[in-house]
Design a protein around this motif. Structure first.
Motif: not given
Length: 343
Positions: A278, A281, A333-334, A337-338
């Protein structure tokens, strides 16, 4: 008959580019000539070109046809020469596809794409790795390097490519476009029975790989731990101790039930929870910020690179080059990320 046979043999002996150029010139000549002979029958060059191509291909719709003697005589000549010329061109194209497929099967074609994974050596481990990579990433492509005379996989697989050659030499790696690769996996040669000799060959391949592309992430299988010292001067990113890893996993599984199942689940994309990387941020100042933000979305932060004591580092600031590893399922996870994760 002898004339046409001689012309046909001459066409077959022509080089592909010369033959294609000759075919284009002949088509243009016929298109212009039949239009000049009968401008009222063929209203435009596009119409005459349509007539020429339908004649060459023996389709003959009959919607356009010459009406004068000169036009009909020229059409007969055009028909006799054009069909043979077009047949040879089509034959050359078919041959080119056959040669291309044969060269691909034999691993003679250079790979030109980027961000692919190179796997050195074919065997059971490679076959399993191939399936895992293809199921893990729907876009990544794989290049296999081995000395087999033909590709060990089906050449129709669009994401798998084969390069034939000795991986201890630079030629196969250059052909596999290692400079633009994402990573390289080097498996020990299963055909060598002596572990030290297997590691010696792996070391030679690793040196060649790192010399050509030191920036590419390299993972190497090493048979025995004592051989790691011989790899100390090679800038390999990760080592996998094959025999020791299996032995240790077997011991842990015997002493603590289900440990083997847990490890297998974490390293396989096809079963249960998985390990994912990951990106950090800006709003995550400490490991604690990232840990709690990810936990709310169903992911558990467990490591930064090789640091696996994140639960004791929650108050520490996250370095700018951090690579965070989490445990979660594929959908989580997706989603992270998205959509992004906010603390």
């Amino acid at each position: 008959m002898h004339f046409f046979l001689k012309v046909g043999l001459s066409l077959v002996r022509m080089k592909n580019l010369t033959l294609l150029f000759a075919a284009l010139i002949f088509i243009v000549f016929c298109t212009v000539t039949i239009y000049l002979l009968e401008p009222e029958t063929f209203e435009s060059l596009l119409t005459s070109f349509y007539f020429v191509m339908t004649t060459f291909s023996t389709v003959g719709y009959g919607d356009y046809s010459p009406v004068t003697g000169a036009g009909r005589l020229f059409t007969v000549m055009m028909y006799l020469l054009g069909i043979g010329l077009l047949g040879v061109v089509i034959g050359k194209i078919v041959d080119a596809f056959s040669i291309f497929r044969k060269r691909k099967e034999e691993g003679k074609l250079a790979y030109t794409h980027e961000h692919h994974i190179i796997i050195v050596g074919w065997g059971k481990k490679t076959e399993m790795a191939l399936k895992e990579i293809l199921s893990s990433d729907p876009s990544v492509e794989i290049v296999i390097i081995d000395t087999l005379p033909t590709s060990p996989t089906d050449v129709s697989m669009e994401r798998v490519h084969y390069v034939q050659g000795d991986p201890s030499e630079e030629g196969p790696f250059i052909q596999a476009n290692i400079a633009k690769a994402k990573s390289v996996i080097i498996f020990a040669d299963e055909n060598i029975t002596v572990a030290s000799l297997r590691d010696a060959k792996t070391l030679t391949i690793a040196i060649t790989c790192e010399r050509l592309a030191s920036n590419v992430h390299t993972t190497v299988e090493v048979m025995t731990e004592k051989q790691l010292a011989n790899f100390s001067h090679v800038k390999v990113d990760e080592f996998i101790l094959s025999q020791e890893t299996i032995s240790l996993l077997a011991v842990r599984s015997a002493m603590h039930q289900n440990v083997g199942n847990i490890v297998t689940q974490l390293i396989s994309r096809t079963v249960g929870e998985d390990l994912f990387e990951i990106p950090t941020r800006p709003e995550w100042k400490t490991y604690g910020d990232a840990f709690h933000a990810l936990l709310e979305h169903g992911a558990t932060l467990i490591a930064d690179r090789q640091k696996m004591d994140i639960n004791r580092r929650l108050q520490e600031e996250i370095p700018s080059d951090a690579i965070l590893t989490v445990i979660c399922d594929d959908s989580t996870y997706h989603s992270i990320i998205s959509k992004g994760v906010r603390s």
